[in-house]
Structures are given as structure tokens and as C-alpha cells.
Scaffold this motif. Structure first.
Motif, PDB file in Angstrom:
ATOM      1  N   PRO A 286       0.821  -1.226   0.000  1.00  0.00           N
ATOM      2  CA  PRO A 286       0.000   0.000   0.000  1.00  0.00           C
ATOM      3  C   PRO A 286       0.849   1.266   0.000  1.00  0.00           C
ATOM      4  CG  PRO A 286      -0.764  -1.569   1.657  1.00  0.00           C
ATOM      5  CD  PRO A 286       0.561  -2.070   1.169  1.00  0.00           C
ATOM      6  N   ASN A 287       0.315   2.301  -0.585  1.00  0.00           N
ATOM      7  CA  ASN A 287       0.927   3.621  -0.523  1.00  0.00           C
ATOM      8  C   ASN A 287       0.769   4.209   0.876  1.00  0.00           C
ATOM      9  OD1 ASN A 287       1.965   4.162  -3.149  1.00  0.00           O
ATOM     10  ND2 ASN A 287      -0.122   4.400  -3.903  1.00  0.00           N
ATOM     11  N   GLY A 288       1.736   5.021   1.270  1.00  0.00           N
ATOM     12  CA  GLY A 288       1.605   5.786   2.502  1.00  0.00           C
ATOM     13  C   GLY A 288       1.950   5.046   3.769  1.00  0.00           C
ATOM     14  N   VAL A 289       2.431   3.818   3.663  1.00  0.00           N
ATOM     15  CA  VAL A 289       2.859   3.092   4.863  1.00  0.00           C
ATOM     16  C   VAL A 289       4.178   3.696   5.350  1.00  0.00           C
ATOM     17  CG1 VAL A 289       3.579   0.863   5.788  1.00  0.00           C
ATOM     18  CG2 VAL A 289       1.725   0.975   4.105  1.00  0.00           C
ATOM     19  N   ILE A 290       4.250   3.999   6.636  1.00  0.00           N
ATOM     20  CA  ILE A 290       5.485   4.508   7.233  1.00  0.00           C
ATOM     21  C   ILE A 290       6.303   3.307   7.695  1.00  0.00           C
ATOM     22  CG2 ILE A 290       6.457   5.860   9.134  1.00  0.00           C
ATOM     23  CD1 ILE A 290       3.876   7.564   9.024  1.00  0.00           C
ATOM     24  N   LEU A 291       7.543   3.217   7.229  1.00  0.00           N
ATOM     25  CA  LEU A 291       8.327   2.033   7.584  1.00  0.00           C
ATOM     26  C   LEU A 291       9.810   2.335   7.703  1.00  0.00           C
ATOM     27  CD1 LEU A 291       9.822   1.162   4.744  1.00  0.00           C
ATOM     28  CD2 LEU A 291       7.646   0.066   4.270  1.00  0.00           C
ATOM     29  N   GLY A 292      10.477   1.430   8.419  1.00  0.00           N
ATOM     30  CA  GLY A 292      11.922   1.454   8.540  1.00  0.00           C
ATOM     31  C   GLY A 292      12.516   0.205   7.950  1.00  0.00           C
ATOM     32  N   ALA A 293      13.838   0.146   7.966  1.00  0.00           N
ATOM     33  CA  ALA A 293      14.547  -0.997   7.410  1.00  0.00           C
ATOM     34  C   ALA A 293      15.654  -1.468   8.349  1.00  0.00           C
ATOM     35  CB  ALA A 293      15.129  -0.653   6.043  1.00  0.00           C
ATOM     36  N   LYS A 395       5.528   4.880  -1.703  1.00  0.00           N
ATOM     37  CA  LYS A 395       4.779   5.534  -2.782  1.00  0.00           C
ATOM     38  C   LYS A 395       5.075   4.809  -4.085  1.00  0.00           C
ATOM     39  CE  LYS A 395       3.911   9.917  -5.136  1.00  0.00           C
ATOM     40  NZ  LYS A 395       4.267  11.361  -5.241  1.00  0.00           N
ATOM     41  N   TRP A 396       4.021   4.416  -4.785  1.00  0.00           N
ATOM     42  CA  TRP A 396       4.219   3.744  -6.060  1.00  0.00           C
ATOM     43  C   TRP A 396       4.510   4.772  -7.139  1.00  0.00           C
ATOM     44  CZ3 TRP A 396       5.352  -0.949  -7.487  1.00  0.00           C
ATOM     45  CH2 TRP A 396       5.264  -1.295  -8.840  1.00  0.00           C
ATOM     46  N   ASP A 397       5.628   4.589  -7.824  1.00  0.00           N
ATOM     47  CA  ASP A 397       6.034   5.473  -8.910  1.00  0.00           C
ATOM     48  C   ASP A 397       5.538   4.872 -10.222  1.00  0.00           C
ATOM     49  OD1 ASP A 397       7.416   6.793 -10.967  1.00  0.00           O
ATOM     50  OD2 ASP A 397       9.142   7.218  -9.700  1.00  0.00           O
ATOM     51  N   GLU A 398       4.463   5.444 -10.760  1.00  0.00           N
ATOM     52  CA  GLU A 398       3.860   4.891 -11.976  1.00  0.00           C
ATOM     53  C   GLU A 398       4.820   4.952 -13.153  1.00  0.00           C
ATOM     54  OE1 GLU A 398       1.199   3.274 -12.471  1.00  0.00           O
ATOM     55  OE2 GLU A 398      -0.050   3.621 -10.703  1.00  0.00           O
ATOM     56  N   ALA A 399       5.540   6.064 -13.290  1.00  0.00           N
ATOM     57  CA  ALA A 399       6.437   6.224 -14.433  1.00  0.00           C
ATOM     58  C   ALA A 399       7.544   5.176 -14.427  1.00  0.00           C
ATOM     59  CB  ALA A 399       7.034   7.628 -14.431  1.00  0.00           C
ATOM     60  N   VAL A 404       8.850   3.377  -4.292  1.00  0.00           N
ATOM     61  CA  VAL A 404       9.934   4.224  -3.802  1.00  0.00           C
ATOM     62  C   VAL A 404       9.595   4.665  -2.384  1.00  0.00           C
ATOM     63  CG1 VAL A 404      10.571   5.045  -6.108  1.00  0.00           C
ATOM     64  CG2 VAL A 404       8.886   6.328  -4.760  1.00  0.00           C
ATOM     65  N   LEU A 405      10.574   5.257  -1.715  1.00  0.00           N
ATOM     66  CA  LEU A 405      10.339   5.876  -0.414  1.00  0.00           C
ATOM     67  C   LEU A 405      10.382   7.383  -0.573  1.00  0.00           C
ATOM     68  CD1 LEU A 405      12.374   3.916   2.301  1.00  0.00           C
ATOM     69  CD2 LEU A 405       9.951   3.712   1.711  1.00  0.00           C
ATOM     70  N   VAL A 406       9.431   8.067   0.057  1.00  0.00           N
ATOM     71  CA  VAL A 406       9.397   9.524   0.053  1.00  0.00           C
ATOM     72  C   VAL A 406       9.376  10.020   1.498  1.00  0.00           C
ATOM     73  CG1 VAL A 406       8.227   9.630  -2.184  1.00  0.00           C
ATOM     74  CG2 VAL A 406       6.860   9.570  -0.084  1.00  0.00           C
ATOM     75  N   ASP A 407       9.599  11.326   1.649  1.00  0.00           N
ATOM     76  CA  ASP A 407       9.593  11.948   2.987  1.00  0.00           C
ATOM     77  C   ASP A 407      10.513  11.201   3.952  1.00  0.00           C
ATOM     78  OD1 ASP A 407       7.646  13.700   2.012  1.00  0.00           O
ATOM     79  OD2 ASP A 407       6.001  12.424   2.701  1.00  0.00           O
ATOM     80  N   VAL A 408      11.687  10.841   3.472  1.00  0.00           N
ATOM     81  CA  VAL A 408      12.617  10.035   4.273  1.00  0.00           C
ATOM     82  C   VAL A 408      13.345  10.926   5.278  1.00  0.00           C
ATOM     83  CG1 VAL A 408      14.630   8.518   4.215  1.00  0.00           C
ATOM     84  CG2 VAL A 408      12.906   8.388   2.395  1.00  0.00           C
TER      85      VAL A 408
END
Length: 437
Positions: A286-293, A395-399, A404-408
Motif C-alpha cells: 500500500p501507498n503511505g505506509v510509514i516504515l523502517g529498514a 509511494k508507487w512510482d507509476e512512471a 519508492v520511499l518519500v519523505d525520508v
């Protein structure tokens, strides 16, 4: 014993003839350094964790054995000129089985060091045996803080930060990004990793966001696979935020089942260690999931990559046709720590193949560079690592047709790890004294 061996004696002999020896009384070019490597090769933790971890480890070992390929201070062949030989063991089967497998590695296979263990249960069972056998051991992954907070060992080290970092980082991210957290629920596995992660998270939120109210706390069995009852309970309670430290096949199953029932659309889900299922799930993540690695790993590492990070990303992706997630990063940082310790010990002992005692002395308090950043053995009297961390949103990058990860956000090691001599939970409840953010 479930092992795969890589015999290298013929190749080693050829290398020895070409290279000669260092000098009398020092390690010779025909010598090998034999490592027992333990990770999940079967079961629910294999696909997204154990196998990728070993893929990263094997890629690095082969590059080190060829020599001259790995950036930074890692251009020398093998470990101190010694070719790396390995015996790999499947971690599946539980702690009792792993204790026996560990004894086999030391007493039958005669390995020079053991590097392994994803499961926190296994990481709690192995250290007393390692000290009994005086066997140099690196725990490369498991997250429970209890290993060194409840015990002290001479021959055991953990080359990655424990899970306190994961959950402190999540809480800081939630506050910084003004994520709604009026009510908090959790779904975490019913063993040390899940319980410790949940305790650290709610304690961190109590300090950082004291108005948040803790609600439903669910603890399904590890490798349960089916979460219909838990998803129903979360849906009824309608919390603002759901925290989870699920991992491996359990996390994949939860995301697919909860996604189909709309949970991610109704509440903010935060995953302390969730990056490793992105390759398997693809657009179903899903989009918008906040996660770490569990460190600056995977997609987060690529954002601020240095030469070592970029080298590992490129060679791993080229060889395995997928980007590296946290598990291979963590195995690689453990192997690079072992290489650093071997070569430091050899520098101190005049170039001989080091003993377990010499390795332990060299590893204590050691620091080294890894694809995930600077690793420092700063806790537990130099036996427990700290490292930087990163949290972002999916966030899914359609192009590009990829996730990808955003707001990191990136967190320095001493911002999100406790100081020496302080238990993680005590540090959190005290308000993170001494944190350098």
C-alpha cells in the motif's frame, strides 16, 4: 545437519602456489578462514529475509575472494589474504535445533567463526553455548535488546543495532511529520522480538506524544500466516495508528489480508522493519505506509549512497535481478565487521591466523564502514553495535513502475540508540537523556 558446503581446496592450493607465503610464522596464502553462516533457507522467513541475506553474503564473499573489487578499505583478498570458506546452515527448526547445529559447526566442521541468526529466540539461545565453547560468534540480525541487556559474553558480538533504534525512530518520525496518533493499536508476534518492539514503541510514544492513548495490543503466534481475527479486531476499534514489527512471510500475509479488507485506507500503519517485503509485494504494497529498514538499508540507503553503498546496490541487483533490502545489508555489514576484526587481529599478532580470543579482543569496540553507514561497537562493553537509521513512506512510482520511499528522515546513531550502560527501555522512559539528534 542441513548444510551446503563449498569445497575450495583445489582452488586454494593453486592460489597458494601463485602467491607464496607471507613469511615464516605468519598466515600463509594456502590457509583459509572458515565461517559458519546461519540464516533461514526454508520456511516463512526464507523468501523475504533469509535467502536475500545469504544472497548478499555470498555476493560479498565471492568479491572478497577475488580481491580488488570492494571499495574502501576492503580491497585486500579474503580475510587478511586468507581465502574465505563457508558452511551454510538453515536456521529453520527452532532454538533447540540451532543449539545443536551450532555445536556441530564448532566441533565437527571446525569453523573459525560463526555469523548468523535472524530469530531473536535463536539469538538468546546461542550466546551461552558460544561462550561455553569459546567460539567467536557474530549475531548479524536479530533485534531483541535482551541479548546483552540480560547477559554478558566474551566471544559473542552483535554487528547491528538492536530494535530500540527502530521504534524510537518511528516515534520521532510520527511527531516530526504530525501523523495522527490519537489512539494506537499494535499487532506484533508473540515472542521476544514482537513484545520488545511493542514495549519500546509505546514507551517512546508516551514520551514524544503523551496525549496518545494505547488501545488494542495483539500478539499472534510467529508464522501464524492467517490474521482475519486480528484484522477484524483492529477494524472494529478504528485506531488512528497501527504499529507492527511483523516480518517475513507473516508481514506479507498481513499486508495482503489487511489490504483486501481496507485497513490501510482507514488507519495509518507503521512498520518498524517493513522494507524487506516490498520486492515480493510490488504494487500490492500500500501507498503511505510509514516504515523502517532496521538501519539505513534498502531503498533508504540508495538515497544517500556512498561508493560502498552504490557498489553493493549495483552488484547485488545485477546478480539477483532485484534491489537489496535490509537482510542482505545486515549480513554484509556483519561480514565486513568480521573482515575488519580478522585483519586488526593479524596486525596485532604479527600476521598469524587469529584465535577466537584474538578475534574477540579485536572486535571489542571496533568501528567500520558498511553499505548502511558507520557501524560502531559502542554498547555492552564493546559487544553491541549502534548505527544510523532511516524512516520513510511508501509511494508507487507509476512512471518507473516501482515502489519508492518519500519523505525520508535520517537519524544519527546517537539520536536513536541508548548510551552505554543503559537499558533501552529505561533510556526511553527517562526521556532519551544524552540523545544527540
Amino acid at each position: 545437519m542441513n548444510i551446503l558446503k563449498k569445497p575450495t581446496r583445489t582452488a586454494i592450493a593453486a592460489i597458494a602456489l601463485a602467491a607464496g607465503v607471507f613469511s615464516a610464522g605468519t598466515a600463509t596464502a594456502e590457509e583459509t578462514f572458515k565461517v559458519g553462516i546461519v540464516t533461514f533457507l526454508s520456511g516463512g522467513a526464507a523468501e523475504s529475509f533469509g535467502v536475500p541475506a545469504w544472497n548478499g553474503g555470498k555476493t560479498l564473499i565471492e568479491a572478497l575472494n577475488r580481491g580488488g573489487e570492494v571499495p574502501g578499505p576492503y580491497g585486500t583478498k579474503g580475510f587478511g589474504g586468507m581465502k574465505i570458506e563457508y558452511v551454510i546452515v538453515d536456521e529453520a527448526g527452532g532454538a533447540t535445533k540451532q543449539v545443536q547445529e551450532f555445536r556441530n559447526l564448532i566441533q565437527r566442521e571446525k569453523v573459525d567463526a560463526v555469523l548468523g541468526y535472524v530469530s531473536s529466540g535463536d539469538c538468546l539461545a546461542i550466546p551461552p553455548v558460544a561462550d561455553e565453547l569459546k567460539a567467536f560468534t557474530i549475531l548479524y540480525d536479530c533485534g531483541t535488546p535482551r541479548v546483552f541487556e540480560e547477559g554478558s559474553y566474551n566471544y559473542v558480538f552483535r554487528s547491528a543495532a538492536h530494535a530500540v533504534m527502530d521504534n524510537v525512530s518511528l516515534a520521532r518520525y510520527i511527531k516530526t511529520h504530525d501523523v495522527k496518533a490519537d489512539t494506537i493499536a499494535g499487532i506484533n508476534q508473540d515472542y521476544s522480538w514482537g513484545k520488545d518492539s511493542w514495549a519500546d514503541f509505546i514507551a517512546s510514544m508516551a514520551v514524544i506524544s503523551p496525549d496518545s492513548k494505547v488501545g488494542t495490543a495483539l500478539f499472534p503466534k510467529i508464522f501464524a500466516g492467517q490474521y482475519g481475527t486480528e484484522i477484524s479486531a483492529l477494524s472494529r476499534k478504528k485506531p488512528s495508528l497501527v504499529h507492527s514489527s511483523l516480518w517475513g512471510g507473516d508481514l506479507q500475509a498481513f499486508i495482503l489480508q489487511a489490504g483486501a479488507r481496507g485497513l490501510f485506507e482507514r488507519t495509518q500503519v507503521v512498520l518498524s522493519a517493513g522494507d524487506h517485503v516490498i520486492p515480493q509485494l510490488g504494487k500490492k504494497m500500500p501507498n503511505g505506509v510509514i516504515l523502517g529498514a532496521r538501519g539505513v538499508n534498502g531503498l533508504a540507503a540508495k538515497i544517500e549512497g556512498n561508493d560502498l553503498t552504490n557498489w553493493f546496490w549495483d552488484v547485488y541487483q545485477a546478480e539477483h535481478n532485484v534491489f537489496p533490502v535490509q537482510a542482505p545489508y545486515r549480513m554484509v555489514q556483519g561480514l565486513l565487521g568480521l573482515k575488519s576484526a580478522v585483519e586488526k587481529a593479524m596486525k596485532d599478532n604479527g600476521g598469524k591466523k587469529p584465535t577466537s580470543e584474538e578475534l574477540a579482543k579485536a572486535m571489542t569496540g571496533l568501528s567500520w564502514d558498511a553499505p548502511s553507514g558507520r557501524i560502531e561497537m559502542a554498547l555492552a562493553n564493546g559487544h553491541q553495535a549502534i548505527q544510523p537509521n532511516a524512516i520513510g513512506r511508501t509511494k508507487w512510482d507509476e512512471a518507473a513502475n516501482e515502489m519508492v520511499l518519500v519523505d525520508v528522515e535520517f537519524y544519527a546513531s546517537r539520536c536513536v540508540n541508548p548510551p552505554e550502560g543503559t537499558k533501552g527501555i529505561d533510556w526511553i522512559k527517562a526521556g532519551f537523556p544524552g540523545a544527540k539528534c
